[in-house]
Design an enzyme around this catalytic site. Structure first.
Site: not given
Ligand code: COA
Length: 379
Positions: A225, A264, A315
């Site tokens: 987050h 996201h 971010d």
């Molecule tokens: N880097 C690398 N891979 C990523 C990624 C990232 N920042 N964000 C998503 N992915 C990948 C996941 O590993 C997943 O891959 P898989 O299907 O091979 O397992 C796929 O994309 C789907 O992502 P998922 O984790 O299911 O999406 P989510 O909706 O649960 O997660 C976040 C959303 C924001 C938690 C996720 O994108 C993330 O961890 N981002 C990095 C942290 C961040 O920037 N957070 C601020 C959000 S505003």
């Protein structure tokens, strides 16, 4: 979004993804190109407003006229003062503490010396928190890192100006004040994100506002987050050229590492806030003589889209904007708190107005009907 992109967009399951968990009239995340606060586009707000106008909009529901804005900023300004007991607390929190823990502790402590009651309502408390947060953060940081007991009376009008002046001990440039205002506006509110939903859940039990905000700060602290802006800065600083960044991030993806500041839960194609903050990053990196910070960032953005169809969230470029204003990386997520307190509070008010305890169900997946074994007979 085109069909090809739709197919490539990551499938979201679990974590309440795609579940509508309630109604709100505070903001609408409408897709890759729109986000509105109370019906107003963030693009218009970020272009024309100071953060206080947007804070007023979120808390009171309408844009303020000049008198309302002046009164509101005056009340927030009054709230900058740190009680002696708060200064003592901040001096006692160790230098090694994470500043998000400082923000959480300060919130909790304020809740004991300025409790929520019939003389001290939710709006007054929110205005106090808006005023005191920049002072808390700058006082704690300057005391432990520079041996200073910084004066909270900076003579500045806005939250952005106050924070930068108190932190650096000098007035910021107009450009930096504007960039900070834009950043605070973009961070102010975002529907049912994890920290806001946490705050709503807490106050749905009829708990106090400080408890709701403390819980929200705890949720925001994590790198999935709000903590992502700090992690993004650490990532960008690993590389000195776009070529190095491309190779380095490629390796991270190949080894299944998360690249912070990308992706996201709600958006699949782009984060609408990104295009605004990205331009500020370009401006500040160029003006501040560190264009490579921006070119490295852009190289990471290009690679992430080419390889994973993932896009920068707010971010990612916020990190270089803050860095160029001379803000230490560990303070990035607390700045998010200084802004998001408006969204949290607006949601707390909304929750309370039409309260229903938030208590979902779960699908039980454990065993059933096990034969009980007395303690002395267990292996
Ligand atoms: N880097 C690398 N891979 C990523 C990624 C990232 N920042 N964000 C998503 N992915 C990948 C996941 O590993 C997943 O891959 P898989 O299907 O091979 O397992 C796929 O994309 C789907 O992502 P998922 O984790 O299911 O999406 P989510 O909706 O649960 O997660 C976040 C959303 C924001 C938690 C996720 O994108 C993330 O961890 N981002 C990095 C942290 C961040 O920037 N957070 C601020 C959000 S505003």
């Amino acid at each position: 979004m085109g069909e090809a992109q739709k197919q490539q967009a990551p499938k979201k399951t679990g974590g309440l993804a795609g579940i509508v968990a309630g109604e709100t009239n505070i903001s609408a995340a409408g897709g890759a190109h729109t986000l509105e606060y109370r019906g107003y586009s963030i693009y218009d707000l970020a272009e024309a407003c100071i953060f206080e106008e947007v804070a007023y909009l979120l808390l009171y529901g309408t844009l303020p006229n000049q008198t309302e804005l002046d009164d509101f900023t005056a009340r927030i300004r009054k709230g900058r003062d740190l009680p002696e007991a708060m200064k003592t607390l901040l001096e006692m929190v160790p230098v090694g503490a994470h500043p998000m823990d400082v923000m959480r502790s300060a919130t909790s402590f304020l809740g004991t010396i300025e409790q929520e009651n019939e003389n001290h309502d939710e709006l007054a408390i929110t205005e106090r928190l808006l005023g005191i947060y920049p002072s808390v953060l700058a006082y704690w940081y300057n005391f432990h890192h520079k041996g200073l007991r910084s004066d909270t009376d900076t003579g500045t009008k806005t939250i952005a100006g106050h924070f930068l002046t108190m932190l650096h001990g000098r007035k910021p440039s107009e450009l930096h004040q504007k960039a900070m205002n834009v950043s605070l506006i973009l961070y102010a509110e975002h529907e049912f994100n994890a920290s806001t939903f946490t705050a709503r859940t807490i106050v749905s039990t009829m708990s106090d506002i400080y408890s709701g905000v403390c819980g929200a700060i705890g949720a925001l602290r994590g790198p999935l987050h709000g903590g992502a802006n700090e992690a993004a800065m650490e990532l960008i600083q690993e590389y000195t050229s776009p070529e190095e960044a491309t190779a380095g991030v490629k390796h991270k993806l190949a080894t299944k590492q998360l690249v912070m500041g990308f992706g996201h839960r709600v958006y699949t194609e782009a984060d609408p806030r990104n295009r605004v903050i990205k331009e500020w990053s370009r401006k500040l990196c160029t003006e501040g003589g560190k264009p490579e910070l921006f070119t490295v960032s852009e190289a990471i953005e290009t690679l992430m889209w080419d390889e994973k169809k993932l896009f920068p969230n707010l971010d990612f470029y916020s990190a270089s904007v803050y860095h160029m204003m001379g803000i230490p990386t560990e303070l990035f997520t607390p700045i998010f708190v200084m802004s998001r307190i408006t969204g949290w509070a607006a949601h707390i008010f909304e929750q309370r107005k039409n309260n229903k305890l938030i208590r979902p169900n779960a699908d039980y997946t454990g065993p059933n009907g096990l034969k009980f074994i007395p303690l002395e007979e267990r292996a």
